[in-house]
Design a protein around this motif. Structure first.
Motif, PDB file in Angstrom:
ATOM      1  N   ILE A  55     101.910  49.214   0.184  1.00 51.28           N
ATOM      2  CA  ILE A  55     103.090  49.995  -0.216  1.00 51.28           C
ATOM      3  C   ILE A  55     104.378  49.306   0.233  1.00 51.28           C
ATOM      4  O   ILE A  55     105.337  49.201  -0.530  1.00 51.28           O
ATOM      5  CB  ILE A  55     103.022  51.435   0.336  1.00 51.28           C
ATOM      6  CG1 ILE A  55     101.794  52.175  -0.189  1.00 51.28           C
ATOM      7  CG2 ILE A  55     104.302  52.208   0.026  1.00 51.28           C
ATOM      8  CD1 ILE A  55     101.790  52.499  -1.652  1.00 51.28           C
ATOM      9  N   VAL A  56     104.403  48.823   1.468  1.00 48.56           N
ATOM     10  CA  VAL A  56     105.608  48.157   1.983  1.00 48.56           C
ATOM     11  C   VAL A  56     105.961  46.936   1.118  1.00 48.56           C
ATOM     12  O   VAL A  56     107.116  46.747   0.749  1.00 48.56           O
ATOM     13  CB  VAL A  56     105.435  47.753   3.463  1.00 48.56           C
ATOM     14  CG1 VAL A  56     106.507  46.775   3.909  1.00 48.56           C
ATOM     15  CG2 VAL A  56     105.459  48.988   4.348  1.00 48.56           C
ATOM     16  N   PHE A  57     104.966  46.119   0.804  1.00 49.72           N
ATOM     17  CA  PHE A  57     105.218  44.930  -0.007  1.00 49.72           C
ATOM     18  C   PHE A  57     105.539  45.283  -1.460  1.00 49.72           C
ATOM     19  O   PHE A  57     106.407  44.676  -2.069  1.00 49.72           O
ATOM     20  CB  PHE A  57     103.998  43.998  -0.005  1.00 49.72           C
ATOM     21  CG  PHE A  57     103.753  43.287   1.293  1.00 49.72           C
ATOM     22  CD1 PHE A  57     104.780  42.792   2.073  1.00 49.72           C
ATOM     23  CD2 PHE A  57     102.447  43.084   1.735  1.00 49.72           C
ATOM     24  CE1 PHE A  57     104.540  42.127   3.262  1.00 49.72           C
ATOM     25  CE2 PHE A  57     102.190  42.412   2.919  1.00 49.72           C
ATOM     26  CZ  PHE A  57     103.242  41.934   3.685  1.00 49.72           C
ATOM     27  N   GLY A  58     104.811  46.244  -2.025  1.00 42.51           N
ATOM     28  CA  GLY A  58     104.876  46.462  -3.463  1.00 42.51           C
ATOM     29  C   GLY A  58     105.861  47.494  -3.958  1.00 42.51           C
ATOM     30  O   GLY A  58     106.193  47.505  -5.138  1.00 42.51           O
ATOM     31  N   MET A  59     106.345  48.384  -3.095  1.00 41.92           N
ATOM     32  CA  MET A  59     107.290  49.391  -3.571  1.00 41.92           C
ATOM     33  C   MET A  59     108.705  48.828  -3.475  1.00 41.92           C
ATOM     34  O   MET A  59     109.194  48.524  -2.392  1.00 41.92           O
ATOM     35  CB  MET A  59     107.160  50.706  -2.800  1.00 41.92           C
ATOM     36  CG  MET A  59     107.774  51.857  -3.569  1.00 41.92           C
ATOM     37  SD  MET A  59     107.134  53.480  -3.106  1.00 41.92           S
ATOM     38  CE  MET A  59     108.030  53.794  -1.612  1.00 41.92           C
ATOM     39  N   VAL A  60     109.338  48.707  -4.630  1.00 44.78           N
ATOM     40  CA  VAL A  60     110.666  48.093  -4.728  1.00 44.78           C
ATOM     41  C   VAL A  60     111.774  49.111  -4.487  1.00 44.78           C
ATOM     42  O   VAL A  60     112.751  48.832  -3.804  1.00 44.78           O
ATOM     43  CB  VAL A  60     110.838  47.439  -6.123  1.00 44.78           C
ATOM     44  CG1 VAL A  60     112.235  46.888  -6.322  1.00 44.78           C
ATOM     45  CG2 VAL A  60     109.789  46.359  -6.340  1.00 44.78           C
TER      46      VAL A  60
END
Length: 128
Positions: A55-60
């Protein structure tokens, strides 16, 4: 035959993005993870920690910290918004699993495994 040049390889490509509707809350923007991020997800221990990284990496938009995602995990239904968001990130990342959780379980079960399934229905997975 024309060979790729180093600059083209290093430039990479635009990571795919999409919107995910979170009922009752609104829309979030997500993107696929790059290979380095996928490898970092593979290195963490535990399903909850891996989900937080995804989530941290992929949620913009909105961007969240790992602590905020952890807080959200405690407040969210098991099959709620986080599951929908992590699943879409996994799909955009080229993981063939229907769920980011399933991909993380596979990584944990076989730490020597390095992304055996390539994106696209026409690409095989070496019999695995």
């Amino acid at each position: 035959m024309t060979y790729a040049d180093k600059a083209s390889l290093l430039a990479g490509g635009q990571l795919p993005e999409d919107d995910v509707d979170v009922p009752g809350v609104g829309i979030v923007r997500v993107r696929g993870l790059n290979r380095a991020e996928l490898m970092q997800v593979q290195q963490v221990e535990g399903l909850a920690a891996a989900e937080r990284k995804i989530i941290v990496f992929g949620m913009v938009e909105p961007k969240m910290t790992e602590a905020e995602v952890g807080q959200w995990q405690k407040a969210c239904l098991a099959t709620g918004a986080i599951e929908a968001i992590s699943t879409r990130i996994a799909q955009l990342s080229g993981m063939s699993k229907d769920s980011a959780k399933e991909a993380v379980k596979e990584f944990e079960a076989n730490p020597d495994l390095e992304f055996p399934v390539l994106p696209g229905a026409e690409v095989g997975d070496a019999g695995r």
